[in-house]
Design an enzyme around this catalytic site. Structure first.
Site, PDB file in Angstrom:
ATOM      1  N   SER A 112       5.404  24.704  24.088  1.00 51.37           N
ATOM      2  CA  SER A 112       6.706  25.265  24.479  1.00 51.37           C
ATOM      3  C   SER A 112       7.759  24.173  24.559  1.00 51.37           C
ATOM      4  CB  SER A 112       6.615  25.900  25.870  1.00 51.37           C
ATOM      5  OG  SER A 112       6.028  27.153  25.795  1.00 51.37           O
TER       6      SER A 112
ATOM      7  N   TYR B  58      -1.702  35.606  26.768  1.00 54.53           N
ATOM      8  CA  TYR B  58      -0.808  36.452  27.571  1.00 54.53           C
ATOM      9  C   TYR B  58       0.107  37.326  26.723  1.00 54.53           C
ATOM     10  CZ  TYR B  58       2.772  32.763  26.962  1.00 54.53           C
ATOM     11  OH  TYR B  58       3.647  31.859  26.441  1.00 54.53           O
ATOM     12  N   GLU B  59       0.196  37.027  25.419  1.00 50.09           N
ATOM     13  CA  GLU B  59       0.964  37.902  24.526  1.00 50.09           C
ATOM     14  C   GLU B  59       0.125  39.102  24.087  1.00 50.09           C
ATOM     15  OE1 GLU B  59       3.469  35.602  21.536  1.00 50.09           O
ATOM     16  OE2 GLU B  59       2.020  34.090  22.172  1.00 50.09           O
TER      17      GLU B  59
ATOM     18  N   HIS C 272      10.948  29.837  32.669  1.00 56.26           N
ATOM     19  CA  HIS C 272      10.600  29.369  31.326  1.00 56.26           C
ATOM     20  C   HIS C 272      11.753  28.570  30.731  1.00 56.26           C
ATOM     21  CE1 HIS C 272       8.335  29.144  27.642  1.00 56.26           C
ATOM     22  NE2 HIS C 272       9.337  29.675  26.951  1.00 56.26           N
TER      23      HIS C 272
ATOM     24  N   ALA D 129       3.327  22.340  27.580  1.00 59.29           N
ATOM     25  CA  ALA D 129       4.113  22.218  28.810  1.00 59.29           C
ATOM     26  C   ALA D 129       3.208  22.665  29.948  1.00 59.29           C
ATOM     27  CB  ALA D 129       5.334  23.125  28.732  1.00 59.29           C
TER      28      ALA D 129
ATOM     29  N   ARG E 280       2.580  28.466  18.721  1.00 65.41           N
ATOM     30  CA  ARG E 280       1.201  28.939  18.912  1.00 65.41           C
ATOM     31  C   ARG E 280       1.221  30.347  19.485  1.00 65.41           C
ATOM     32  NH1 ARG E 280       0.514  24.665  23.151  1.00 65.41           N
ATOM     33  NH2 ARG E 280      -1.395  23.883  22.230  1.00 65.41           N
TER      34      ARG E 280
ATOM     35  N   HIS F 191       9.091  28.217  20.797  1.00 56.77           N
ATOM     36  CA  HIS F 191       8.138  28.076  19.699  1.00 56.77           C
ATOM     37  C   HIS F 191       8.857  28.426  18.396  1.00 56.77           C
ATOM     38  CE1 HIS F 191       4.367  27.598  22.115  1.00 56.77           C
ATOM     39  NE2 HIS F 191       5.175  28.103  23.031  1.00 56.77           N
TER      40      HIS F 191
ATOM     41  N   ASN G 276       7.475  21.037  35.257  1.00 53.19           N
ATOM     42  CA  ASN G 276       7.851  21.500  36.612  1.00 53.19           C
ATOM     43  C   ASN G 276       6.703  21.147  37.539  1.00 53.19           C
ATOM     44  OD1 ASN G 276       6.625  23.893  34.895  1.00 53.19           O
ATOM     45  ND2 ASN G 276       6.007  24.220  37.026  1.00 53.19           N
TER      46      ASN G 276
ATOM     47  N   HIS H 143      -0.610  33.023  22.278  1.00 57.40           N
ATOM     48  CA  HIS H 143      -1.219  32.909  23.604  1.00 57.40           C
ATOM     49  C   HIS H 143      -1.963  34.200  23.958  1.00 57.40           C
ATOM     50  CE1 HIS H 143       2.475  30.443  23.497  1.00 57.40           C
ATOM     51  NE2 HIS H 143       1.818  29.598  24.249  1.00 57.40           N
TER      52      HIS H 143
ATOM     53  N   MET I 297      -0.994  27.706  30.358  1.00 61.15           N
ATOM     54  CA  MET I 297      -1.426  29.000  29.799  1.00 61.15           C
ATOM     55  C   MET I 297      -1.882  28.855  28.347  1.00 61.15           C
ATOM     56  SD  MET I 297       1.803  31.225  31.190  1.00 61.15           S
ATOM     57  CE  MET I 297       2.583  30.867  32.774  1.00 61.15           C
ATOM     58  N   SER I 298      -2.296  27.672  27.952  1.00 59.24           N
ATOM     59  CA  SER I 298      -2.699  27.487  26.546  1.00 59.24           C
ATOM     60  C   SER I 298      -3.814  26.454  26.477  1.00 59.24           C
ATOM     61  CB  SER I 298      -1.498  27.018  25.716  1.00 59.24           C
ATOM     62  OG  SER I 298      -1.113  25.707  26.092  1.00 59.24           O
TER      63      SER I 298
HETATM   64  N1  HPA Z   1       2.142  27.163  35.391  1.00 62.42           N
HETATM   65  C1  HPA Z   1       1.568  27.633  34.265  1.00 62.42           C
HETATM   66  N2  HPA Z   1       1.993  27.314  33.041  1.00 62.42           N
HETATM   67  C2  HPA Z   1       3.029  26.471  32.944  1.00 62.42           C
HETATM   68  C3  HPA Z   1       3.670  25.950  34.070  1.00 62.42           C
HETATM   69  C4  HPA Z   1       3.195  26.307  35.364  1.00 62.42           C
HETATM   70  O1  HPA Z   1       3.709  25.881  36.409  1.00 62.42           O
HETATM   71  N3  HPA Z   1       4.685  25.154  33.609  1.00 62.42           N
HETATM   72  C5  HPA Z   1       4.637  25.201  32.263  1.00 62.42           C
HETATM   73  N4  HPA Z   1       3.649  26.007  31.846  1.00 62.42           N
END
Ligand code: HPA
Length: 275
Positions: free
Chosen positions: A32, A88-89, A247, A116, A84, A64, A235, A86, A211-212
């Site tokens: 990301s 979650y998609e 995001h 990320a 990519r 992306h 973050n 995921h 998440m990847s």
């Molecule tokens: N949690 C999950 N996935 C992420 C985060 C997070 O804090 N930051 C970037 N991708």
């Protein structure tokens, strides 16, 4: 055609025909907000739309890019995946890992997976680059579930003792001695975590949350690719972050780190090129 390895072989054949590059050496999956990095990795040989290659859905998450690029850098052919898919998609594991299986089918020996991530170490500020030393797969899914791999592929129970290659991490630290290492917890995602979940993950030894990556690493090791995993702390994780998670902030933080990411990947590719 349901055998995912056959789909990967078809994708690799399409890539060879459309790019004119018969074999690639190293694949890079951009996480990301890292997509612009694709423009700075080397000499562009050919661009395809990822979604025109068999088995790849168009990346749909902001940050992306629908780009598969063949690049020459430091004398090596690099396959750059600008985006990519995921879990979650709503994608299945076979779709999520299609990029690394395709990379292996194009001849790659190494894959660099970038992402990320949220940081669980309070002293790791936003913008910190972290080498993934190991992962905890909390997605509840695995690319090794399903029909047994076909006879021309290794069996399903792949060894993950050294999922993230120590030699590649050493090359990365040579390129950037300020790099730290951490454990990446991979979650199903679709939402950020609760502070209670983050406290639980910290207690389980996680330094990063995202998440990847974890399924891609499993699939890469299964087919014998060496994996370098690089997280950017975009973050602090939920409950540690002084601001709400978004995001857009993740993508912004990734964009700000672009120069360092390009330098790091370039430094690793330079050393990989040496005999
Ligand atoms: N949690 C999950 N996935 C992420 C985060 C997070 O804090 N930051 C970037 N991708």
């Amino acid at each position: 055609m349901t055998n995912p390895f056959e789909v990967a072989a078809t994708a690799a054949a399409t890539i060879a025909t459309e790019t004119g590059v018969e074999r690639h050496d190293v694949a890079i999956v951009l996480g990301s907000g890292w997509a612009a990095t694709a423009d700075r990795l080397g000499r562009v040989i050919a661009d395809l739309e990822l979604s025109d290659v068999p088995g790849f859905p168009a990346p749909a998450v902001p940050g992306h890019r629908d780009l598969l690029r063949s690049v020459v850098a430091h004398g090596q052919s690099i396959l750059v995946l600008g985006g990519r898919s995921h879990l979650y998609e709503g994608h299945e594991p076979d779709t999520v890992v299609h990029g690394v299986r395709t990379a292996a089918a194009t001849g790659c020996h190494t894959v660099i997976l970038t992402n990320a991530a949220g940081g669980l170490q309070p002293d790791w500020g936003v913008g910190r680059l972290v080498l993934i030393r190991d992962h905890i797969n909390l997605t509840g899914r695995s690319p090794m579930v399903g029909p047994a791999p076909p006879p021309d592929q290794p069996g399903r129970f792949c060894d993950l003792t050294e999922a993230y290659c120590a030699r590649l991490r050493g090359l990365a630290r040579t390129a950037d001695p300020s790099l730290v290492e951490g454990i990446y917890a991979g979650l199903l995602g679709g939402n950020y975590e609760t502070p209670a979940e983050i406290r639980m993950l910290a207690g389980q030894g996680a330094d990063l949350v995202g998440m990847s990556t974890v399924l891609e690493t499993i699939a890469a090791r299964h087919v014998g690719l060496d994996v370098l995993g690089i997280s950017l702390v975009t973050n602090l994780a939920a409950g540690l972050s002084p601001v709400p998670l978004s995001h857009a902030a993740v993508v912004d933080a990734a964009a700000e780190a672009e120069d360092r990411i390009v330098a790091l990947i370039g430094g690793v590719l330079d050393q990989l090129a040496r005999p």
